[in-house]
Design a protein around this motif. Structure first.
Motif, PDB file in Angstrom:
ATOM      1  N   ALA A 150       0.647  -1.229  -0.009  1.00 46.18           N
ATOM      2  CA  ALA A 150      -0.051  -0.041   0.029  1.00 46.18           C
ATOM      3  C   ALA A 150       0.834   1.224   0.101  1.00 46.18           C
ATOM      4  CB  ALA A 150      -0.895  -0.074   1.151  1.00 46.18           C
ATOM      5  N   THR A 151       1.983   1.178   0.515  1.00 52.97           N
ATOM      6  CA  THR A 151       2.798   2.508   0.969  1.00 52.97           C
ATOM      7  C   THR A 151       3.552   2.616  -0.470  1.00 52.97           C
ATOM      8  OG1 THR A 151       4.458   1.182   1.729  1.00 52.97           O
ATOM      9  CG2 THR A 151       3.128   2.255   3.217  1.00 52.97           C
ATOM     10  N   LYS A 152       3.871   1.526  -1.185  1.00 54.41           N
ATOM     11  CA  LYS A 152       4.488   1.603  -2.547  1.00 54.41           C
ATOM     12  C   LYS A 152       3.629   2.085  -3.708  1.00 54.41           C
ATOM     13  CE  LYS A 152       8.211  -1.591  -1.411  1.00 54.41           C
ATOM     14  NZ  LYS A 152       9.055  -0.663  -0.728  1.00 54.41           N
ATOM     15  N   THR A 153       2.438   1.681  -3.503  1.00 54.35           N
ATOM     16  CA  THR A 153       1.428   2.355  -4.723  1.00 54.35           C
ATOM     17  C   THR A 153       1.307   3.673  -4.470  1.00 54.35           C
ATOM     18  OG1 THR A 153      -0.420   1.551  -3.284  1.00 54.35           O
ATOM     19  CG2 THR A 153       0.383  -0.043  -4.797  1.00 54.35           C
ATOM     20  N   ILE A 154       1.299   4.349  -3.327  1.00 52.94           N
ATOM     21  CA  ILE A 154       1.048   5.576  -3.377  1.00 52.94           C
ATOM     22  C   ILE A 154       2.178   6.402  -3.938  1.00 52.94           C
ATOM     23  CG2 ILE A 154       1.173   7.732  -1.634  1.00 52.94           C
ATOM     24  CD1 ILE A 154      -0.079   5.590   0.222  1.00 52.94           C
ATOM     25  N   SER A 155       3.454   6.197  -4.005  1.00 49.79           N
ATOM     26  CA  SER A 155       4.684   6.767  -4.739  1.00 49.79           C
ATOM     27  C   SER A 155       4.897   6.420  -5.817  1.00 49.79           C
ATOM     28  CB  SER A 155       5.946   6.446  -3.695  1.00 49.79           C
ATOM     29  OG  SER A 155       6.762   7.210  -4.543  1.00 49.79           O
ATOM     30  N   PRO A 156       5.109   7.596  -6.807  1.00 50.82           N
ATOM     31  CA  PRO A 156       5.175   6.864  -8.304  1.00 50.82           C
ATOM     32  C   PRO A 156       6.483   6.767  -8.442  1.00 50.82           C
ATOM     33  CG  PRO A 156       5.256   9.410  -7.997  1.00 50.82           C
ATOM     34  CD  PRO A 156       4.859   8.764  -6.423  1.00 50.82           C
ATOM     35  N   VAL A 157       7.419   6.658  -7.511  1.00 52.47           N
ATOM     36  CA  VAL A 157       8.736   6.386  -7.646  1.00 52.47           C
ATOM     37  C   VAL A 157       9.011   4.748  -7.978  1.00 52.47           C
ATOM     38  CG1 VAL A 157      11.263   6.165  -6.239  1.00 52.47           C
ATOM     39  CG2 VAL A 157       9.765   8.029  -6.046  1.00 52.47           C
ATOM     40  N   TYR A 158       7.980   3.785  -7.301  1.00 52.72           N
ATOM     41  CA  TYR A 158       7.924   2.452  -7.522  1.00 52.72           C
ATOM     42  C   TYR A 158       7.053   2.055  -8.475  1.00 52.72           C
ATOM     43  CZ  TYR A 158       9.748   2.671  -2.725  1.00 52.72           C
ATOM     44  OH  TYR A 158      10.651   2.670  -1.535  1.00 52.72           O
ATOM     45  N   GLY A 159       7.736   1.196  -9.217  1.00 50.70           N
ATOM     46  CA  GLY A 159       7.308   0.810 -10.686  1.00 50.70           C
ATOM     47  C   GLY A 159       6.281  -0.125 -10.371  1.00 50.70           C
ATOM     48  N   VAL A 160       5.333  -0.740 -11.316  1.00 53.16           N
ATOM     49  CA  VAL A 160       4.447  -1.902 -11.169  1.00 53.16           C
ATOM     50  C   VAL A 160       5.162  -3.131 -11.017  1.00 53.16           C
ATOM     51  CG1 VAL A 160       2.560  -2.935 -12.526  1.00 53.16           C
ATOM     52  CG2 VAL A 160       2.666  -0.497 -12.757  1.00 53.16           C
ATOM     53  N   LYS A 161       6.317  -3.216 -11.430  1.00 55.83           N
ATOM     54  CA  LYS A 161       6.974  -4.265 -11.636  1.00 55.83           C
ATOM     55  C   LYS A 161       7.444  -4.768 -10.023  1.00 55.83           C
ATOM     56  CE  LYS A 161       9.401  -4.534 -15.834  1.00 55.83           C
ATOM     57  NZ  LYS A 161      10.618  -4.503 -16.593  1.00 55.83           N
ATOM     58  N   VAL A 162       7.705  -3.859  -9.355  1.00 55.34           N
ATOM     59  CA  VAL A 162       8.035  -3.620  -7.923  1.00 55.34           C
ATOM     60  C   VAL A 162       6.979  -4.336  -7.062  1.00 55.34           C
ATOM     61  CG1 VAL A 162       8.839  -2.612  -5.818  1.00 55.34           C
ATOM     62  CG2 VAL A 162      10.310  -2.159  -7.859  1.00 55.34           C
ATOM     63  N   ILE A 163       5.714  -3.330  -7.470  1.00 57.21           N
ATOM     64  CA  ILE A 163       4.439  -3.881  -6.757  1.00 57.21           C
ATOM     65  C   ILE A 163       3.803  -5.276  -7.033  1.00 57.21           C
ATOM     66  CG2 ILE A 163       2.034  -3.066  -6.606  1.00 57.21           C
ATOM     67  CD1 ILE A 163       3.076  -0.011  -7.329  1.00 57.21           C
ATOM     68  N   LEU A 164       4.248  -5.570  -8.197  1.00 56.09           N
ATOM     69  CA  LEU A 164       3.763  -6.783  -8.563  1.00 56.09           C
ATOM     70  C   LEU A 164       4.500  -8.177  -7.824  1.00 56.09           C
ATOM     71  CD1 LEU A 164       2.800  -6.859 -12.182  1.00 56.09           C
ATOM     72  CD2 LEU A 164       1.072  -7.352 -10.398  1.00 56.09           C
ATOM     73  N   ARG A 165       5.747  -7.818  -7.980  1.00 56.20           N
ATOM     74  CA  ARG A 165       6.700  -8.808  -7.089  1.00 56.20           C
ATOM     75  C   ARG A 165       6.401  -8.925  -5.892  1.00 56.20           C
ATOM     76  NH1 ARG A 165      11.284  -6.314 -10.309  1.00 56.20           N
ATOM     77  NH2 ARG A 165      11.142  -7.765 -12.165  1.00 56.20           N
ATOM     78  N   LEU A 166       6.001  -7.805  -5.019  1.00 57.49           N
ATOM     79  CA  LEU A 166       5.696  -7.723  -3.726  1.00 57.49           C
ATOM     80  C   LEU A 166       4.435  -8.491  -3.433  1.00 57.49           C
ATOM     81  CD1 LEU A 166       6.406  -6.775  -0.617  1.00 57.49           C
ATOM     82  CD2 LEU A 166       5.397  -4.761  -1.216  1.00 57.49           C
ATOM     83  N   TYR A 167       3.536  -8.050  -4.308  1.00 59.24           N
ATOM     84  CA  TYR A 167       2.232  -8.733  -4.199  1.00 59.24           C
ATOM     85  C   TYR A 167       2.198 -10.292  -4.297  1.00 59.24           C
ATOM     86  CZ  TYR A 167      -2.694  -9.909  -5.821  1.00 59.24           C
ATOM     87  OH  TYR A 167      -3.915 -10.505  -5.797  1.00 59.24           O
ATOM     88  N   ASN A 168       3.100 -10.843  -5.257  1.00 67.02           N
ATOM     89  CA  ASN A 168       3.255 -12.312  -5.443  1.00 67.02           C
ATOM     90  C   ASN A 168       3.812 -12.723  -4.409  1.00 67.02           C
ATOM     91  OD1 ASN A 168       2.238 -12.142  -8.072  1.00 67.02           O
ATOM     92  ND2 ASN A 168       4.066 -12.166  -9.156  1.00 67.02           N
ATOM     93  N   LYS A 169       4.814 -12.132  -3.756  1.00 67.41           N
ATOM     94  CA  LYS A 169       5.397 -12.603  -2.493  1.00 67.41           C
ATOM     95  C   LYS A 169       4.425 -12.853  -1.466  1.00 67.41           C
ATOM     96  CE  LYS A 169      10.053 -10.993  -3.699  1.00 67.41           C
ATOM     97  NZ  LYS A 169      11.101 -10.224  -3.350  1.00 67.41           N
ATOM     98  N   ALA A 170       3.685 -11.663  -1.263  1.00 66.13           N
ATOM     99  CA  ALA A 170       2.299 -11.875  -0.336  1.00 66.13           C
ATOM    100  C   ALA A 170       1.494 -12.966  -0.551  1.00 66.13           C
ATOM    101  CB  ALA A 170       1.769 -10.387  -0.264  1.00 66.13           C
ATOM    102  N   ILE A 171       1.391 -13.275  -1.772  1.00 68.72           N
ATOM    103  CA  ILE A 171       0.381 -14.560  -2.064  1.00 68.72           C
ATOM    104  C   ILE A 171       0.997 -15.734  -1.751  1.00 68.72           C
ATOM    105  CG2 ILE A 171      -0.415 -15.849  -4.021  1.00 68.72           C
ATOM    106  CD1 ILE A 171      -1.154 -13.070  -5.508  1.00 68.72           C
TER     107      ILE A 171
END
Length: 199
Positions: A126-147
């Motif tokens: 959630a904190t990474k999606t707020i910032s435009p610094v983090y790309g979708v790739k970083v967000i998806l990798r974190l999401y997959n790890k959480a899964i």
């Protein structure tokens, strides 16, 4: 001679575990979202982030519930505690020396740690999606790890449930084994059917 027998037994056990676990691992990988090769921008990024966060909200509720249940199960253990005031074991779990009780405790701790880590991953997401610094790739990798963490927690909860029932039903071995077999096989079959490839 003993080393040969133990080695053969270990190979057989490894093969049996691999036969059961490998289809589940490949099915779990199909659940994960594929990371795009090119970083999406503009409306594509916004749409992907919105979809990820919508799914992550549901996953966060499940992870928090698992964390709560496993936390509670850690203190309301199967069999209860020794309550005799004069006993040297006062306050100790009654079934402490049983192997299945230990399996219950270990699997419950794995479930608690995995669900806690998944909750942390979703907060970080959630904190990474707020910032435009983090790309979708970083967000998806974190999401997959959480899964993956959440799938591990769910599996460990099923093991803890089976072990807890087994240890409390130990006086009726037939019933205890039946409950463990039913819970293990039904969990595996349901997960495999849900995660079957669509082809």
């Amino acid at each position: 001679m003993l080393e040969i027998i133990v080695g053969a037994a270990a190979k057989l056990l490894y093969k049996q575990v691999a036969d059961v676990a490998l289809p589940m691992i490949s099915a779990a990988r199909r659940m994960m979202v594929e990371v795009p090769k090119v970083e999406p921008i503009g409306e594509d990024r916004e749409r992907m982030v919105k979809n990820i966060m919508g799914a992550a909200q549901i996953h966060l509720v499940v992870a928090a519930l698992l964390m709560t249940v496993t936390f509670t199960a850690g203190f309301t253990i199967p069999g209860g505690f020794e309550g005799d005031i004069n006993s040297p074991n006062k306050g100790m779990p009654i079934l402490l020396r049983r192997t299945m009780f230990r399996a219950f405790v270990v699997s419950n701790v794995i479930a608690f740690a995995s669900s806690s880590a998944a909750v942390f991953a979703y907060f970080s997401l959630a904190t990474k999606t707020i910032s435009p610094v983090y790309g979708v790739k970083v967000i998806l990798r974190l999401y997959n790890k959480a899964i993956l963490l959440q799938l591990l927690a769910i599996t460990a909860v099923v093991v803890a449930f089976s072990a807890g029932l087994y240890v409390t039903l130990a006086h009726s071995v037939g019933l205890a084994v039946t409950v463990c077999v039913i819970s293990g096989i039904s969990y595996y079959m349901i997960c495999y059917m849900i995660l079957l490839p669509e082809n």
